[in-house]
Design a protein around this motif. Structure first.
Motif, PDB file in Angstrom:
ATOM      1  N   ASN A  98      21.262  44.184  35.905  1.00 21.66           N
ATOM      2  CA  ASN A  98      22.375  43.680  36.723  1.00 21.66           C
ATOM      3  C   ASN A  98      23.434  43.003  35.866  1.00 21.66           C
ATOM      4  OD1 ASN A  98      21.284  44.614  39.102  1.00 21.66           O
ATOM      5  ND2 ASN A  98      20.293  42.697  39.624  1.00 21.66           N
ATOM      6  N   ILE A  99      23.010  42.303  34.808  1.00 22.40           N
ATOM      7  CA  ILE A  99      23.995  41.701  33.899  1.00 22.40           C
ATOM      8  C   ILE A  99      24.820  42.795  33.235  1.00 22.40           C
ATOM      9  CG2 ILE A  99      24.271  40.394  31.767  1.00 22.40           C
ATOM     10  CD1 ILE A  99      21.845  38.745  32.542  1.00 22.40           C
ATOM     11  N   VAL A 100      24.170  43.868  32.816  1.00 17.29           N
ATOM     12  CA  VAL A 100      24.899  44.988  32.206  1.00 17.29           C
ATOM     13  C   VAL A 100      25.946  45.536  33.170  1.00 17.29           C
ATOM     14  CG1 VAL A 100      24.682  47.357  31.370  1.00 17.29           C
ATOM     15  CG2 VAL A 100      23.052  45.621  30.627  1.00 17.29           C
ATOM     16  N   TRP A 101      25.583  45.674  34.437  1.00 19.22           N
ATOM     17  CA  TRP A 101      26.554  46.190  35.415  1.00 19.22           C
ATOM     18  C   TRP A 101      27.702  45.208  35.620  1.00 19.22           C
ATOM     19  CZ3 TRP A 101      27.419  50.875  36.525  1.00 19.22           C
ATOM     20  CH2 TRP A 101      26.397  51.817  36.519  1.00 19.22           C
ATOM     21  N   ASP A 102      27.417  43.915  35.602  1.00 18.98           N
ATOM     22  CA  ASP A 102      28.505  42.931  35.699  1.00 18.98           C
ATOM     23  C   ASP A 102      29.467  43.084  34.527  1.00 18.98           C
ATOM     24  OD1 ASP A 102      27.595  41.922  38.040  1.00 18.98           O
ATOM     25  OD2 ASP A 102      26.849  40.030  37.226  1.00 18.98           O
ATOM     26  N   ILE A 103      28.927  43.270  33.325  1.00 11.15           N
ATOM     27  CA  ILE A 103      29.781  43.450  32.135  1.00 11.15           C
ATOM     28  C   ILE A 103      30.598  44.721  32.263  1.00 11.15           C
ATOM     29  CG2 ILE A 103      29.755  43.835  29.643  1.00 11.15           C
ATOM     30  CD1 ILE A 103      27.251  42.066  29.513  1.00 11.15           C
ATOM     31  N   ARG A 104      29.972  45.788  32.726  1.00 10.20           N
ATOM     32  CA  ARG A 104      30.698  47.058  32.850  1.00 10.20           C
ATOM     33  C   ARG A 104      31.795  46.980  33.900  1.00 10.20           C
ATOM     34  NH1 ARG A 104      25.680  51.420  32.444  1.00 10.20           N
ATOM     35  NH2 ARG A 104      25.419  51.278  30.171  1.00 10.20           N
ATOM     36  N   ARG A 105      31.506  46.290  35.005  1.00 13.36           N
ATOM     37  CA  ARG A 105      32.553  46.146  36.025  1.00 13.36           C
ATOM     38  C   ARG A 105      33.722  45.332  35.492  1.00 13.36           C
ATOM     39  NH1 ARG A 105      28.089  45.948  39.723  1.00 13.36           N
ATOM     40  NH2 ARG A 105      27.851  43.722  39.354  1.00 13.36           N
ATOM     41  N   PHE A 106      33.426  44.329  34.690  1.00  8.80           N
ATOM     42  CA  PHE A 106      34.498  43.505  34.122  1.00  8.80           C
ATOM     43  C   PHE A 106      35.326  44.299  33.120  1.00  8.80           C
ATOM     44  CE2 PHE A 106      35.902  40.796  30.595  1.00  8.80           C
ATOM     45  CZ  PHE A 106      36.697  39.884  31.275  1.00  8.80           C
ATOM     46  N   VAL A 107      34.656  45.071  32.279  1.00 11.52           N
ATOM     47  CA  VAL A 107      35.336  45.821  31.225  1.00 11.52           C
ATOM     48  C   VAL A 107      36.132  46.983  31.785  1.00 11.52           C
ATOM     49  CG1 VAL A 107      34.923  47.336  29.251  1.00 11.52           C
ATOM     50  CG2 VAL A 107      33.736  45.140  29.407  1.00 11.52           C
ATOM     51  N   GLY A 108      35.579  47.650  32.798  1.00 13.13           N
ATOM     52  CA  GLY A 108      36.248  48.831  33.326  1.00 13.13           C
ATOM     53  C   GLY A 108      36.220  49.964  32.308  1.00 13.13           C
ATOM     54  N   LEU A 109      37.355  50.593  32.100  1.00 10.49           N
ATOM     55  CA  LEU A 109      37.452  51.716  31.163  1.00 10.49           C
ATOM     56  C   LEU A 109      37.949  51.305  29.788  1.00 10.49           C
ATOM     57  CD1 LEU A 109      38.965  54.423  33.534  1.00 10.49           C
ATOM     58  CD2 LEU A 109      36.565  54.087  32.902  1.00 10.49           C
ATOM     59  N   ALA A 110      38.041  50.012  29.540  1.00 10.87           N
ATOM     60  CA  ALA A 110      38.522  49.557  28.233  1.00 10.87           C
ATOM     61  C   ALA A 110      37.513  49.945  27.151  1.00 10.87           C
ATOM     62  CB  ALA A 110      38.720  48.040  28.239  1.00 10.87           C
TER      63      ALA A 110
END
Length: 580
Positions: A553-565
């Motif tokens: 879930n932490i990984v998904w939070d990071i990915r949502r924050f980063v987006g496509l960057a």
């Protein structure tokens, strides 16, 4: 093979899903015909008798059916008045297991056939007969629903096993490179090192035989020093001159020499001996250190075989590592200087992610989880679980300075050294102190490692840690997140650095998080970092979940924050929970 590569829970999910979709009972068997997983009983007959086909007949008769895809045959198996359609699961011409679907009725059972299922559960025969008559009729046609379902399920299982087998083989290849690195740091007799190298090389390359010859530049001779699965007489074979052995001379010049048939190739000096020992195809790599020949390592097969490029590259990498072990050289420095070896370790870099996912040693009071997401083909991040000599479980994360092959090489050496030293060091502080001295002797000033090592004592409920310039740990207790910034110098800079161990008590339910800077340095398109505050918030939000789910879930939070960057760093995290 099914039991070896696919866990039971996954098979149970597979048979359950297929059973619901096909509205049939689905069973999976190993290659010996023993039941592994089965969907629940649904028919009245099965519910009354509580019977399932637990074992296939030893002499299974397969019937050919019209088919464009494998398998092209099935078996019809009767067991206590009901029938199953069974399809074999083939993986590269090898029998991996079977998939069966049922249950069906065919000819009415005899009086004797009614006795066993009826008497077992105390069901009267009229009730049993009515339930049996509700079963669908067995259709042996190739296009029948049951036949198509059995063949389709067997084909899916075969593809699944094939993928998992390749994954395991790739993991073994990477583990072989890491295990040899571990041998380099261990205080072991050289002969034991050579014996283990030839045994592990033969196993990973799926070859029945392997041998190693060492080169004496004074006499220009190569003498057999280690063999695997070859007769004792092979070790007593006399030395051969390099000048008279075209294969060895070519290998010691840096080539990978492949011979398809040793009994016919003119480069083989003793073809009759090869025939007598059952040796057919051969692959030879020269063991070279700093351009100087050390010896050759060979693998043999008992039938004709063509070796893929990946296998040739792997043997070349093993040969160079073995050469380094023999001369007690500096592993990482030699690999950085040797372009040939760098190309061979590219294979290990491509498979690095799979090697990291080695399960943690079992501990009755600890639950663990990890995530490892390299940003590029090879990574400098590192994580592991190691059992210390005093029984404590050590969890660690590290980050090697730099990227690419140099970082992956240093990581491989670090893993081997950690596992070797963990067997003898009194505690984590001594472990990092000794590891730092080794790294300082083998690396350049610009090459260093940050590392956080945490040991958890379940019975004593205490946590000890040593931080070598790494990101601080996070501890979640009753919804509150705490941390500590106490840290020593990074590894690989000062050989005289002394590392310190810190201890704090643990409570049941405490959850510990270790991570690399990829978790906090991740940026979105606006250039904002995910940061430690967001990491702490995410950690606290999911802290009541099992450790692996927390990390996911932490990984998904990071990915949502980063987006496509686009990101430039690896992401590695380890979680450990103290059980009540």
């Amino acid at each position: 093979m099914l039991r070896e590569v696919i866990d039971i829970a996954s098979l149970e999910d597979f048979v359950g899903g297929l059973a619901r979709a096909a509205r049939l009972r689905v069973c999976v068997y190993d290659r010996h015909g023993q039941l592994i997983a089965c969907s629940p009983a649904e028919s009245d007959f099965a519910l009354l008798t509580r019977h399932v086909l637990n074992r296939l007949p030893p002499n299974l008769v397969l019937t050919a059916v019209p088919a464009h895809d494998p398998p092209g045959n099935v078996a019809f198996v009767e067991s206590e008045a009901v029938w199953y359609v069974v399809a074999p699961v083939y993986v590269e011409d090898r029998q991996a297991g079977y998939l069966g679907v049922g249950e069906f009725r065919d000819q009415p059972p005899t009086t004797k056939q009614w006795v066993l299922p009826g008497n077992r559960q105390g069901v009267d025969r009229p009730t049993l007969e009515r339930a049996w008559e509700k079963l669908p009729t067995l259709d042996r046609a190739g296009h029948a629903h049951a036949v198509v379902t059995a063949r389709w399920g067997a084909r899916q299982l075969a593809q699944w096993v094939r993928r998992e087998s390749r994954l395991l083989a790739a993991t073994d290849q990477v583990a072989l490179v890491g295990d040899i690195a571990e041998l380099l740091t261990g205080q072991q007799d050289l002969q034991r090192v050579l014996d283990r190298i030839v045994a592990d090389t033969a196993r990973v390359m799926n070859c029945p035989f392997c041998s190693m010859r060492l080169y004496d530049p004074k006499t220009d001779e190569l003498a057999v020093k280690a063999v695997y699965n070859l007769p004792a007489e092979y070790l007593r074979k006399g030395a051969v001159l390099r000048a008279s052995s075209a294969v060895d001379d070519e290998a010691l010049r840096g080539a990978i020499v492949y011979i398809e048939d040793m009994t016919r190739d003119p480069r083989i000096q003793y073809p009759e001996q090869a025939r007598a020992q059952g040796l057919v195809s051969m692959l030879t790599a020269g063991m070279i250190y700093r351009g100087s020949p050390v010896g050759v390592i060979r693998v043999y097969t008992d039938r004709r075989r063509r070796f893929r490029k990946a296998q040739r590259d792997l043997l070349r990498a093993v040969a160079y590592q073995a050469a380094t072990a023999i001369v007690h050289a500096q592993l990482v420095e030699e690999r950085l200087r040797n372009a040939q070896t760098q190309r061979q370790l590219a294979l290990a870099g491509q498979l690095q992610e799979r090697m990291i996912r080695i399960p943690a040693p079992h501990h009755p009071r600890l639950e663990t989880g990890l995530v490892f997401h390299p940003n590029y083909q090879v990574a400098g991040d590192f994580c592991d679980f190691v059992a210390l000599c005093d029984g404590r479980l050590a969890a660690l994360v590290g980050d090697v300075a730099g990227k690419g092959i140099p970082a992956s090489l240093l990581m491989s050496s670090l893993r081997g050294a950690l596992r070797a030293y963990a067997r003898t060091c009194a505690g984590p502080a001594e472990l990092l102190t000794r590891l730092n001295r080794q790294l300082c002797s083998e690396t350049l000033p610009s090459e260093f490692v940050t590392l956080l090592l945490v040991t958890v004592d379940g019975p004593a409920r205490s946590l000890s840690y040593v931080n070598a310039g790494h990101e601080p740990w996070l501890l979640l207790r009753e919804g509150q997140v705490s941390t500590s910034d106490q840290a020593d110098l990074v590894l690989g800079v000062n050989p005289d650095e002394t590392y310190h161990e810190h201890t704090l008590p643990l409570h049941p339910g405490d959850l510990l998080l270790l991570y690399t800077d990829g978790a906090v340095d991740a940026r979105n398109f606006a250039g904002e970092e995910f940061g430690r505050n967001r990491l702490r918030e995410s950690f606290s939000t999911y802290g009541n979940l099992p450790p692996q789910q927390v990390l996911n879930n932490i990984v998904w939070d990071i990915r949502r924050f980063v987006g496509l960057a686009e990101q430039t760093d690896d992401l590695t995290m380890v979680a450990v929970r103290v059980q009540g």
